[in-house]
Design a protein around this motif. Structure first.
Motif, PDB file in Angstrom:
ATOM      1  N   ALA A 182      39.562  28.321  36.561  1.00 46.35           N
ATOM      2  CA  ALA A 182      40.122  28.936  35.354  1.00 46.35           C
ATOM      3  C   ALA A 182      40.207  30.447  35.502  1.00 46.35           C
ATOM      4  N   LEU A 183      39.194  31.065  36.101  1.00 47.13           N
ATOM      5  CA  LEU A 183      39.219  32.511  36.323  1.00 47.13           C
ATOM      6  C   LEU A 183      40.389  32.914  37.207  1.00 47.13           C
ATOM      7  N   GLU A 184      40.633  32.142  38.240  1.00 46.89           N
ATOM      8  CA  GLU A 184      41.733  32.467  39.142  1.00 46.89           C
ATOM      9  C   GLU A 184      43.079  32.308  38.440  1.00 46.89           C
ATOM     10  N   GLY A 185      43.214  31.301  37.583  1.00 48.92           N
ATOM     11  CA  GLY A 185      44.426  31.142  36.804  1.00 48.92           C
ATOM     12  C   GLY A 185      44.634  32.282  35.828  1.00 48.92           C
ATOM     13  N   PHE A 186      43.551  32.719  35.198  1.00 50.57           N
ATOM     14  CA  PHE A 186      43.642  33.840  34.259  1.00 50.57           C
ATOM     15  C   PHE A 186      44.131  35.102  34.969  1.00 50.57           C
ATOM     16  N   VAL A 187      43.579  35.381  36.134  1.00 47.89           N
ATOM     17  CA  VAL A 187      43.955  36.592  36.865  1.00 47.89           C
ATOM     18  C   VAL A 187      45.436  36.571  37.235  1.00 47.89           C
ATOM     19  N   ARG A 188      45.909  35.447  37.710  1.00 46.39           N
ATOM     20  CA  ARG A 188      47.330  35.365  38.067  1.00 46.39           C
ATOM     21  C   ARG A 188      48.220  35.589  36.844  1.00 46.39           C
ATOM     22  N   GLY A 189      47.813  35.001  35.720  1.00 45.33           N
ATOM     23  CA  GLY A 189      48.598  35.155  34.499  1.00 45.33           C
ATOM     24  C   GLY A 189      48.522  36.553  33.918  1.00 45.33           C
ATOM     25  N   ALA A 190      47.331  37.137  33.913  1.00 45.52           N
ATOM     26  CA  ALA A 190      47.152  38.462  33.328  1.00 45.52           C
ATOM     27  C   ALA A 190      47.859  39.540  34.140  1.00 45.52           C
ATOM     28  N   ALA A 191      47.940  39.352  35.451  1.00 49.92           N
ATOM     29  CA  ALA A 191      48.493  40.389  36.329  1.00 49.92           C
ATOM     30  C   ALA A 191      49.933  40.745  35.972  1.00 49.92           C
ATOM     31  N   ILE A 192      50.700  39.804  35.477  1.00 48.24           N
ATOM     32  CA  ILE A 192      52.114  40.084  35.193  1.00 48.24           C
ATOM     33  C   ILE A 192      52.320  40.721  33.822  1.00 48.24           C
ATOM     34  N   GLU A 193      51.225  40.892  33.059  1.00 45.36           N
ATOM     35  CA  GLU A 193      51.349  41.470  31.725  1.00 45.36           C
ATOM     36  C   GLU A 193      50.592  42.773  31.519  1.00 45.36           C
ATOM     37  N   LEU A 194      49.758  43.161  32.457  1.00 45.62           N
ATOM     38  CA  LEU A 194      48.955  44.366  32.248  1.00 45.62           C
ATOM     39  C   LEU A 194      49.849  45.609  32.177  1.00 45.62           C
ATOM     40  N   PRO A 195      49.544  46.528  31.260  1.00 52.81           N
ATOM     41  CA  PRO A 195      50.357  47.750  31.101  1.00 52.81           C
ATOM     42  C   PRO A 195      49.898  48.870  32.037  1.00 52.81           C
ATOM     43  N   ARG A 196      50.647  49.941  32.077  1.00 52.83           N
ATOM     44  CA  ARG A 196      50.274  51.224  32.690  1.00 52.83           C
ATOM     45  C   ARG A 196      49.881  51.127  34.157  1.00 52.83           C
ATOM     46  N   GLY A 197      50.434  50.157  34.864  1.00 50.38           N
ATOM     47  CA  GLY A 197      50.113  50.025  36.280  1.00 50.38           C
ATOM     48  C   GLY A 197      48.718  49.499  36.556  1.00 50.38           C
ATOM     49  N   LEU A 198      48.049  48.964  35.521  1.00 52.63           N
ATOM     50  CA  LEU A 198      46.719  48.378  35.730  1.00 52.63           C
ATOM     51  C   LEU A 198      46.831  47.158  36.635  1.00 52.63           C
ATOM     52  N   ARG A 199      45.811  46.951  37.445  1.00 52.65           N
ATOM     53  CA  ARG A 199      45.789  45.829  38.373  1.00 52.65           C
ATOM     54  C   ARG A 199      44.583  44.942  38.087  1.00 52.65           C
ATOM     55  N   ILE A 200      44.729  43.647  38.400  1.00 53.61           N
ATOM     56  CA  ILE A 200      43.607  42.716  38.262  1.00 53.61           C
ATOM     57  C   ILE A 200      43.641  41.731  39.420  1.00 53.61           C
ATOM     58  N   ASN A 201      42.479  41.516  40.032  1.00 55.02           N
ATOM     59  CA  ASN A 201      42.315  40.562  41.123  1.00 55.02           C
ATOM     60  C   ASN A 201      40.988  39.827  40.929  1.00 55.02           C
ATOM     61  N   VAL A 202      40.798  38.791  41.727  1.00 56.63           N
ATOM     62  CA  VAL A 202      39.530  38.059  41.705  1.00 56.63           C
ATOM     63  C   VAL A 202      39.085  37.818  43.139  1.00 56.63           C
ATOM     64  N   VAL A 203      37.796  37.990  43.383  1.00 62.10           N
ATOM     65  CA  VAL A 203      37.215  37.696  44.693  1.00 62.10           C
ATOM     66  C   VAL A 203      36.501  36.350  44.607  1.00 62.10           C
ATOM     67  N   SER A 204      36.747  35.513  45.609  1.00 64.36           N
ATOM     68  CA  SER A 204      36.119  34.194  45.671  1.00 64.36           C
ATOM     69  C   SER A 204      35.234  34.135  46.909  1.00 64.36           C
ATOM     70  N   PRO A 205      33.965  34.546  46.769  1.00 68.86           N
ATOM     71  CA  PRO A 205      33.082  34.554  47.943  1.00 68.86           C
ATOM     72  C   PRO A 205      32.540  33.167  48.260  1.00 68.86           C
ATOM     73  N   GLY A 206      32.270  32.953  49.533  1.00 70.69           N
ATOM     74  CA  GLY A 206      31.560  31.752  49.939  1.00 70.69           C
ATOM     75  C   GLY A 206      30.059  31.945  49.774  1.00 70.69           C
ATOM     76  N   LEU A 207      29.302  31.055  50.354  1.00 62.85           N
ATOM     77  CA  LEU A 207      27.841  31.156  50.344  1.00 62.85           C
ATOM     78  C   LEU A 207      27.424  32.345  51.202  1.00 62.85           C
ATOM     79  N   LEU A 208      26.736  33.315  50.603  1.00 63.37           N
ATOM     80  CA  LEU A 208      26.311  34.485  51.362  1.00 63.37           C
ATOM     81  C   LEU A 208      25.115  34.166  52.251  1.00 63.37           C
ATOM     82  N   GLU A 209      25.064  34.850  53.382  1.00 62.82           N
ATOM     83  CA  GLU A 209      23.957  34.639  54.320  1.00 62.82           C
ATOM     84  C   GLU A 209      22.607  34.849  53.645  1.00 62.82           C
ATOM     85  N   GLU A 210      22.548  35.834  52.733  1.00 63.04           N
ATOM     86  CA  GLU A 210      21.293  36.147  52.049  1.00 63.04           C
ATOM     87  C   GLU A 210      20.847  35.029  51.107  1.00 63.04           C
ATOM     88  N   SER A 211      21.763  34.121  50.752  1.00 61.82           N
ATOM     89  CA  SER A 211      21.444  33.058  49.800  1.00 61.82           C
ATOM     90  C   SER A 211      21.163  31.712  50.456  1.00 61.82           C
TER      91      SER A 211
END
Length: 199
Positions: A131-160
């Motif tokens: 759902a977060l990834e869908g929101f980011v894709r949808g929001a990106a085409i509507e943000l004003p003033r050159g604002l940007r939005i992305n999402v990072v999808s990390p895997g399992l970190l070595e520390e975890s």
């Protein structure tokens, strides 16, 4: 740049802070630690955060809770943990942040590998991450003033791995350095509407 990192002392947030902290002015935010304390499930607290910080160049969210349990044991209230915290908490940060971002500023949210490669007991996490990834894709085409939005999808970190590795059989852990670089790509780059996966 002046950046807010929410969840700055968590595993992912620390990797992000380490990568960006040498080049930018970081305001570290956590639920119980950091420069400012915040529960992202409370929109009033989000508004108070930005009222305190004023204008910023970027916001990173690496926070939010999700309930893990076998699907047969999941009740409606268990799903609402992730919906209210990790999903709507991040969405509310993105919505409220817009008024406090400089022109061309960035918003970076966090999903995770379970949205793409589900694990046992992770149905709620898979739902929220997708759902977060869908929101980011949808929001990106509507943000004003050159604002940007992305999402990072990390895997399992070595520390975890020691704590969480048994839940991720066959998964290759990723370095915190690579995860931090993905957030830097979002904050310092030019793209919007992207899902940056780290596998």
């Amino acid at each position: 740049m002046k950046l807010i990192i929410i969840g700055a002392n968590g595993t992912v947030g620390s990797a992000t802070s380490n990568e960006l902290g040498s080049r930018h002015d970081i305001i570290r935010v956590g639920k119980t630690s950091g420069d400012i304390q915040l529960d992202i499930s409370q929109s009033g607290q989000i508004r108070e955060l930005f009222a305190r910080t004023g204008k910023v160049d970027g916001v990173v969210v690496a926070a939010g809770s999700v309930h893990f349990a076998p699907l047969a044991q999941m009740e409606e209230e268990h799903f609402h943990v992730g919906l209210n915290s990790k999903l709507m908490g991040q969405v509310n940060v993105a919505q409220i942040a817009q008024a406090y971002l400089q022109d061309g500023g960035s918003i970076t949210l966090t999903s995770g590998v379970v949205g793409e490669m589900p694990i046992r007991m992770g149905a709620s996490a898979a739902m929220v991450n997708a759902a977060l990834e869908g929101f980011v894709r949808g929001a990106a085409i509507e943000l004003p003033r050159g604002l940007r939005i992305n999402v990072v999808s990390p895997g399992l970190l070595e520390e975890s791995v020691a704590e969480l590795g048994s839940f991720f059989p066959g998964f290759e852990a990723v370095s915190s350095k690579r995860v931090g670089l993905a957030y830097a790509k979002s904050v310092e780059g030019a793209q919007t509407g992207q899902v940056y996966t780290v596998r």
